[in-house]
Design an enzyme around this catalytic site. Structure first.
Site, PDB file in Angstrom:
ATOM      1  N   ASP A 106    -146.090   8.667-156.958  1.00 39.93           N
ATOM      2  CA  ASP A 106    -144.881   9.368-156.491  1.00 39.93           C
ATOM      3  C   ASP A 106    -143.831   9.279-157.599  1.00 39.93           C
ATOM      4  OD1 ASP A 106    -143.972   9.988-153.233  1.00 39.93           O
ATOM      5  OD2 ASP A 106    -142.446  10.107-154.801  1.00 39.93           O
ATOM      6  N   SER A 160    -138.763  11.753-156.219  1.00 38.60           N
ATOM      7  CA  SER A 160    -137.787  12.849-156.251  1.00 38.60           C
ATOM      8  C   SER A 160    -137.192  13.073-154.861  1.00 38.60           C
ATOM      9  CB  SER A 160    -138.408  14.127-156.807  1.00 38.60           C
ATOM     10  OG  SER A 160    -139.609  14.430-156.155  1.00 38.60           O
ATOM     11  N   LEU A 215    -150.446  14.865-151.174  1.00 41.34           N
ATOM     12  CA  LEU A 215    -149.284  15.330-150.404  1.00 41.34           C
ATOM     13  C   LEU A 215    -148.073  15.597-151.293  1.00 41.34           C
ATOM     14  CD1 LEU A 215    -149.478  12.790-147.410  1.00 41.34           C
ATOM     15  CD2 LEU A 215    -150.394  15.089-147.509  1.00 41.34           C
ATOM     16  N   ALA A 232    -145.449  17.208-153.382  1.00 42.91           N
ATOM     17  CA  ALA A 232    -145.027  18.598-153.597  1.00 42.91           C
ATOM     18  C   ALA A 232    -143.520  18.647-153.489  1.00 42.91           C
ATOM     19  CB  ALA A 232    -145.640  19.531-152.540  1.00 42.91           C
ATOM     20  N   TYR A 255    -143.243  29.019-152.481  1.00 38.91           N
ATOM     21  CA  TYR A 255    -143.831  27.802-151.902  1.00 38.91           C
ATOM     22  C   TYR A 255    -145.159  28.127-151.206  1.00 38.91           C
ATOM     23  CZ  TYR A 255    -144.300  24.006-148.479  1.00 38.91           C
ATOM     24  OH  TYR A 255    -144.772  22.980-147.700  1.00 38.91           O
ATOM     25  N   LYS A 270    -149.111  27.118-152.096  1.00 38.09           N
ATOM     26  CA  LYS A 270    -150.016  26.449-151.148  1.00 38.09           C
ATOM     27  C   LYS A 270    -151.311  27.262-151.020  1.00 38.09           C
ATOM     28  CE  LYS A 270    -147.637  22.805-149.909  1.00 38.09           C
ATOM     29  NZ  LYS A 270    -148.091  21.455-150.332  1.00 38.09           N
ATOM     30  N   ASN A 283    -144.682  22.913-138.348  1.00 36.17           N
ATOM     31  CA  ASN A 283    -143.385  22.229-138.532  1.00 36.17           C
ATOM     32  C   ASN A 283    -143.502  20.760-138.134  1.00 36.17           C
ATOM     33  OD1 ASN A 283    -142.761  25.187-138.377  1.00 36.17           O
ATOM     34  ND2 ASN A 283    -140.718  24.396-138.801  1.00 36.17           N
TER      35      ASN A 283
HETATM   36  P1  NAD Z   1    -141.480  14.815-148.742  1.00 37.96           P
HETATM   37  O1  NAD Z   1    -140.537  15.514-149.678  1.00 37.96           O
HETATM   38  O2  NAD Z   1    -140.934  13.729-147.890  1.00 37.96           O
HETATM   39  O3  NAD Z   1    -142.743  14.262-149.538  1.00 37.96           O
HETATM   40  C1  NAD Z   1    -143.173  14.762-150.788  1.00 37.96           C
HETATM   41  C2  NAD Z   1    -143.377  13.567-151.709  1.00 37.96           C
HETATM   42  O4  NAD Z   1    -143.862  14.046-152.969  1.00 37.96           O
HETATM   43  C3  NAD Z   1    -142.081  12.803-151.995  1.00 37.96           C
HETATM   44  O5  NAD Z   1    -142.312  11.406-151.855  1.00 37.96           O
HETATM   45  C4  NAD Z   1    -141.753  13.169-153.444  1.00 37.96           C
HETATM   46  O6  NAD Z   1    -141.014  12.158-154.095  1.00 37.96           O
HETATM   47  C5  NAD Z   1    -143.146  13.380-154.004  1.00 37.96           C
HETATM   48  N1  NAD Z   1    -143.166  14.234-155.195  1.00 37.96           N
HETATM   49  C6  NAD Z   1    -142.539  15.437-155.358  1.00 37.96           C
HETATM   50  N2  NAD Z   1    -142.775  15.916-156.598  1.00 37.96           N
HETATM   51  C7  NAD Z   1    -143.588  15.005-157.218  1.00 37.96           C
HETATM   52  C8  NAD Z   1    -144.174  14.940-158.502  1.00 37.96           C
HETATM   53  N3  NAD Z   1    -143.984  15.895-159.438  1.00 37.96           N
HETATM   54  N4  NAD Z   1    -144.952  13.859-158.806  1.00 37.96           N
HETATM   55  C9  NAD Z   1    -145.136  12.886-157.898  1.00 37.96           C
HETATM   56  N5  NAD Z   1    -144.597  12.886-156.664  1.00 37.96           N
HETATM   57  C10 NAD Z   1    -143.842  13.940-156.324  1.00 37.96           C
HETATM   58  O7  NAD Z   1    -142.127  15.969-147.839  1.00 37.96           O
HETATM   59  P2  NAD Z   1    -143.160  15.902-146.629  1.00 37.96           P
HETATM   60  O8  NAD Z   1    -142.550  16.663-145.520  1.00 37.96           O
HETATM   61  O9  NAD Z   1    -143.633  14.499-146.422  1.00 37.96           O
HETATM   62  O10 NAD Z   1    -144.347  16.797-147.215  1.00 37.96           O
HETATM   63  C11 NAD Z   1    -145.610  16.272-147.587  1.00 37.96           C
HETATM   64  C12 NAD Z   1    -146.542  17.436-147.874  1.00 37.96           C
HETATM   65  O11 NAD Z   1    -146.718  18.232-146.688  1.00 37.96           O
HETATM   66  C13 NAD Z   1    -146.051  18.405-148.939  1.00 37.96           C
HETATM   67  O12 NAD Z   1    -147.141  18.849-149.707  1.00 37.96           O
HETATM   68  C14 NAD Z   1    -145.472  19.551-148.137  1.00 37.96           C
HETATM   69  O13 NAD Z   1    -145.459  20.751-148.878  1.00 37.96           O
HETATM   70  C15 NAD Z   1    -146.415  19.598-146.975  1.00 37.96           C
HETATM   71  N6  NAD Z   1    -145.875  20.255-145.776  1.00 37.96           N
HETATM   72  C16 NAD Z   1    -144.857  19.673-145.060  1.00 37.96           C
HETATM   73  C17 NAD Z   1    -144.380  20.316-143.913  1.00 37.96           C
HETATM   74  C18 NAD Z   1    -143.286  19.723-143.069  1.00 37.96           C
HETATM   75  O14 NAD Z   1    -142.945  20.331-142.020  1.00 37.96           O
HETATM   76  N7  NAD Z   1    -142.715  18.579-143.427  1.00 37.96           N
HETATM   77  C19 NAD Z   1    -144.931  21.537-143.512  1.00 37.96           C
HETATM   78  C20 NAD Z   1    -145.954  22.102-144.273  1.00 37.96           C
HETATM   79  C21 NAD Z   1    -146.434  21.435-145.379  1.00 37.96           C
HETATM   80  C1  UD1 Z   2    -140.905  24.743-142.210  1.00 45.31           C
HETATM   81  C2  UD1 Z   2    -141.008  23.757-143.346  1.00 45.31           C
HETATM   82  C3  UD1 Z   2    -141.781  24.316-144.500  1.00 45.31           C
HETATM   83  C4  UD1 Z   2    -143.138  24.726-144.008  1.00 45.31           C
HETATM   84  C5  UD1 Z   2    -142.978  25.733-142.871  1.00 45.31           C
HETATM   85  C6  UD1 Z   2    -144.344  26.021-142.288  1.00 45.31           C
HETATM   86  C7  UD1 Z   2    -139.164  22.196-143.336  1.00 45.31           C
HETATM   87  C8  UD1 Z   2    -137.812  21.909-143.865  1.00 45.31           C
HETATM   88  N1  UD1 Z   2    -139.689  23.344-143.772  1.00 45.31           N
HETATM   89  O1  UD1 Z   2    -140.050  25.863-142.520  1.00 45.31           O
HETATM   90  O2  UD1 Z   2    -141.951  23.312-145.497  1.00 45.31           O
HETATM   91  O3  UD1 Z   2    -143.887  25.308-145.021  1.00 45.31           O
HETATM   92  O4  UD1 Z   2    -142.191  25.165-141.828  1.00 45.31           O
HETATM   93  O5  UD1 Z   2    -144.253  27.096-141.422  1.00 45.31           O
HETATM   94  O6  UD1 Z   2    -139.743  21.449-142.580  1.00 45.31           O
HETATM   95  N2  UD1 Z   2    -132.643  26.279-137.946  1.00 45.31           N
HETATM   96  C9  UD1 Z   2    -131.475  26.403-137.228  1.00 45.31           C
HETATM   97  N3  UD1 Z   2    -130.459  25.520-137.490  1.00 45.31           N
HETATM   98  C10 UD1 Z   2    -130.571  24.517-138.432  1.00 45.31           C
HETATM   99  C11 UD1 Z   2    -131.778  24.399-139.165  1.00 45.31           C
HETATM  100  C12 UD1 Z   2    -132.791  25.319-138.898  1.00 45.31           C
HETATM  101  O7  UD1 Z   2    -131.322  27.297-136.384  1.00 45.31           O
HETATM  102  O8  UD1 Z   2    -129.609  23.740-138.589  1.00 45.31           O
HETATM  103  C13 UD1 Z   2    -133.754  27.205-137.634  1.00 45.31           C
HETATM  104  C14 UD1 Z   2    -134.232  27.972-138.868  1.00 45.31           C
HETATM  105  O9  UD1 Z   2    -133.489  29.141-139.052  1.00 45.31           O
HETATM  106  C15 UD1 Z   2    -135.689  28.255-138.456  1.00 45.31           C
HETATM  107  C16 UD1 Z   2    -136.067  27.054-137.592  1.00 45.31           C
HETATM  108  O10 UD1 Z   2    -134.849  26.436-137.198  1.00 45.31           O
HETATM  109  O11 UD1 Z   2    -135.764  29.423-137.686  1.00 45.31           O
HETATM  110  C17 UD1 Z   2    -136.928  26.034-138.318  1.00 45.31           C
HETATM  111  O12 UD1 Z   2    -136.313  25.776-139.585  1.00 45.31           O
HETATM  112  P1  UD1 Z   2    -136.832  24.606-140.564  1.00 45.31           P
HETATM  113  O13 UD1 Z   2    -136.992  23.346-139.805  1.00 45.31           O
HETATM  114  O14 UD1 Z   2    -135.929  24.610-141.747  1.00 45.31           O
HETATM  115  O15 UD1 Z   2    -138.318  25.033-140.967  1.00 45.31           O
HETATM  116  P2  UD1 Z   2    -139.050  26.398-141.382  1.00 45.31           P
HETATM  117  O16 UD1 Z   2    -138.099  27.333-142.025  1.00 45.31           O
HETATM  118  O17 UD1 Z   2    -139.819  26.867-140.193  1.00 45.31           O
END
Ligand code: NAD
Ligand code: UD1
Length: 306
Positions: free
Chosen positions: A32, A35, A72, A74, A139, A143, A168
């Site tokens: 990691d 970032s 993971l 990203a 993004y 993916k 989500n």
């Molecule tokens: P996060 O930002 O908490 O985790 C990402 C991690 O990757 C962080 O610890 C960051 O420091 C590390 N990282 C970023 N760039 C790096 C680099 N160049 N080298 C090494 N480490 C690096 O986000 P998360 O929500 O835990 O997401 C994890 C994975 O799931 C990601 O690939 C994200 O795209 C994917 N994802 C998340 C969601 C969601 O709703 N959270 C939805 C779809 C996909």
């Molecule tokens: C999310 C993920 C993205 C992932 C995608 C998969 C996050 C931050 N983003 O995007 O990484 O690839 O799902 O489908 O988890 N909203 C409000 N008020 C707020 C914040 C958000 O109304 O204060 C609404 C947004 O307009 C949206 C919904 O809530 O319609 C969800 O937003 P958000 O949680 O940011 O995620 P996604 O845009 O769906």
């Protein structure tokens, strides 16, 4: 006992996975760059390599001696990908290629995070894995590119791969202070601060929220899966929740009156996103998802921790 590399292991989802791996008696090595991840997310028993996943030498060194890799790392934000297209592409696709390349010498199995963002605005409800992919963001394109490269890694180089299209994801450790964070952590943080919840648009847009423990269960099951081909599975709950309904449920759990304001809609916001969990349940043997209210209660309790 197996040894696993978890790229992005200091982040929200990765740190929950690392905890589970250690609890099951495995060894976990985290790559990691902090970032968005945090050192304090990591249990002391996890080995840490501080470095960039998109740097092939770093990732290849991190892969040495591993039995499997969960990729993971990203820049996990659609908005940031729009602000810095080349920079996020370097990490989000370049990082995946570096991981797959590092895995291929010993055919180390790789389970990686894809996203529902690959579907773009596909109108199917629910979305099955067979739905057309039309990413609307850099993004989502990276993916989808990761999935295509994983298919090459499996088909040409014999590296077992599984891509998981997370919908989500929510749960403890999602940073409520980050402008790039998910709506649940943003809403929970604002409720706790006594601030109104901002609906982007009318709040009738829907999402498929999946609790982080269910995501970890899918990651672990995917590592054990040996279907022989490169596979992608949805990781979702199969339930649609409107943002308005989410605000009301969370406020009820918090015991606070929901104060809502309508802001302007987000450009490019997808109206409805609902996944079909059928294929992943059947192939990975996953149980029913954790109910939304239960997950929200866990987030609320985490935010209020001393
Ligand atoms: P996060 O930002 O908490 O985790 C990402 C991690 O990757 C962080 O610890 C960051 O420091 C590390 N990282 C970023 N760039 C790096 C680099 N160049 N080298 C090494 N480490 C690096 O986000 P998360 O929500 O835990 O997401 C994890 C994975 O799931 C990601 O690939 C994200 O795209 C994917 N994802 C998340 C969601 C969601 O709703 N959270 C939805 C779809 C996909
Ligand atoms: C999310 C993920 C993205 C992932 C995608 C998969 C996050 C931050 N983003 O995007 O990484 O690839 O799902 O489908 O988890 N909203 C409000 N008020 C707020 C914040 C958000 O109304 O204060 C609404 C947004 O307009 C949206 C919904 O809530 O319609 C969800 O937003 P958000 O949680 O940011 O995620 P996604 O845009 O769906």
């Amino acid at each position: 006992m197996s040894r696993y590399l978890v790229t992005g292991g200091a982040g929200f989802i990765g740190s929950h996975l690392v905890e589970s791996l250690l609890a099951e008696g495995h060894a976990a090595r985290v790559l990691d760059d902090f970032s968005t991840g945090r050192r304090e997310n990591l249990p002391p028993a996890a080995e840490l390599i501080l470095g960039d996943v998109a740097d092939p030498a770093t990732t290849s060194a991190a892969m040495a001696g591993m039995d499997g890799c969960f990729h993971l790392a990203a820049i996990a934000s659609v908005a940031r990908a729009a602000e810095d297209w080349p920079g996020t592409h370097r990490v989000n696709l370049g990082g995946t290629v570096a991981v797959l390349d590092a895995a291929r010498a010993r055919r180390v199995p790789v389970v990686f995070a894809s996203s529902a963002a690959v579907y773009g605005d596909c109108a199917d409800r629910p979305l099955t894995e067979a739905a057309p992919t039309h990413p609307l963001s850099a993004y989502g394109a990276d993916k989808l590119g990761s999935e295509l490269h994983a298919a090459v890694a499996t088909g040409v180089f014999g590296v077992p791969t599984v891509g998981l299209r997370f919908f989500n994801v929510f749960g403890p450790r999602q940073d409520p202070a980050s402008p790039y964070s998910g709506v649940i952590s943003v809403f929970a943080g604002r409720l706790r601060a006594g601030a109104p919840l901002v609906l982007h648009g009318d709040g009738e847009q829907t999402r498929d929220f999946v609790f982080v423990a269910d995501v970890v269960a899918a990651l672990l099951a995917a590592m054990a899966w040996r279907g022989g081909t490169a596979a992608v599975f949805n990781v979702c709950s199969g339930r649609a929740t409107s943002i308005r309904e989410l605000a009301a449920t969370l406020a009820a759990i918090a015991g606070l009156p929901p104060r809502l304001t309508e802001g302007s809609p987000r450009p490019g916001d997808i109206r409805h996103s609902l996944g079909s969990p059928e294929a992943s349940r059947a192939a990975l043997g996953l149980g029913p998802p954790i109910p939304l209210a239960e997950g929200l209660a866990a987030v609320w309790a985490w935010l209020g921790r001393p």
